[in-house]
Design an enzyme around this catalytic site. Sequence first.
Site, mmCIF file in Angstrom:
data_model
loop_
_atom_site.group_PDB
_atom_site.id
_atom_site.type_symbol
_atom_site.label_atom_id
_atom_site.label_comp_id
_atom_site.label_asym_id
_atom_site.label_seq_id
_atom_site.Cartn_x
_atom_site.Cartn_y
_atom_site.Cartn_z
ATOM 1 N N HIS A 1 0.831 -1.203 0.000
ATOM 2 C CA HIS A 1 0.000 0.000 0.000
ATOM 3 C C HIS A 1 0.869 1.258 0.000
ATOM 4 O O HIS A 1 2.068 1.205 0.255
ATOM 5 C CB HIS A 1 -0.919 0.019 1.224
ATOM 6 C CG HIS A 1 -2.090 -0.898 1.112
ATOM 7 N ND1 HIS A 1 -1.994 -2.258 1.324
ATOM 8 C CD2 HIS A 1 -3.393 -0.663 0.791
ATOM 9 C CE1 HIS A 1 -3.184 -2.817 1.156
ATOM 10 N NE2 HIS A 1 -4.040 -1.872 0.829
ATOM 11 N N LYS B 1 -0.699 4.984 4.560
ATOM 12 C CA LYS B 1 -1.652 4.092 5.220
ATOM 13 C C LYS B 1 -1.249 3.918 6.680
ATOM 14 O O LYS B 1 -0.079 3.693 6.996
ATOM 15 C CB LYS B 1 -1.705 2.745 4.512
ATOM 16 C CG LYS B 1 -2.756 1.787 5.069
ATOM 17 C CD LYS B 1 -2.918 0.564 4.183
ATOM 18 C CE LYS B 1 -3.919 -0.424 4.773
ATOM 19 N NZ LYS B 1 -5.254 0.173 4.954
#
Length: 266
Positions: A155, A159
């Site tokens: 990701h 995040k």
Amino acid sequence: MKDIKVIIAGPRGRMGHEAVLLMERTPHFQFVAAVDYKHGGEKISDLPGMPALDVPIYEDLHTCLDEIEADVLLDLTTPEVGKKHVTLAVEHGLRSVIGTTGFTEEELQHLTNIAKEKEVGTIIAPNFAIGAVLMMKFSQMAAKYFQDVEIIELHHDQKLDAPSGTAVKTVDLIRQHREPKQQGHPNETEQLKGVRGANVDGIHIHSVRLPGLIAHQEVLFGGDGQMLTVRHDSFNRASFMSGVKLSIETVMNLDHLVYGLENIMD
């Protein structure tokens, strides 16, 4: 289809911005309010890059619910804020669609209980991308035949939680068809602490955080003389909007909590 009045919490985030655009292009969605602690008292049209929508922004959800009539709360904030919002929504009898992750099993059970008691539809989705849901379901199917599996989730570097909710949900699905087992050499040691990743019943999870990524996951199954890889990639936040739309429409007909988009897909 009857119009659905929606409140969006977290409109300035990248997911939130895409959700605002979804509201604008979906005729039966009425975008009635937003919640943003930095821009209370303003309009959506006042925010940079937003469409010219005369939608009020509230500093907190409690005040918003006191003043605005809505059918669904769409929460795209942070794990900490999302947990507070979904609890408040259920207590107010407001249906909610929650796109934040990081809920513990105890928190999910508590929310399940109060949603059932209040008969309030609630959907918590670790991932709104239809392809990601299929990736999880395919992985669940494969686990019947491949007992050795590892997960790599990748990701963007902003995040907040690791591993991702998608990875956690994938493990939960795989465990339904896989008994706990030690994977790898029984005398394996880590020369660098954590190098083998998190370990859930012998399933290793590895989290990657880098700029340039959005949301990606691959599930690797190993067998004698063969390997199966199931992978999904989201290249932009628009990939999540079909799942957001489906969730908002579906939650209108629920009277309980559903965890995971796969449980509302035919």
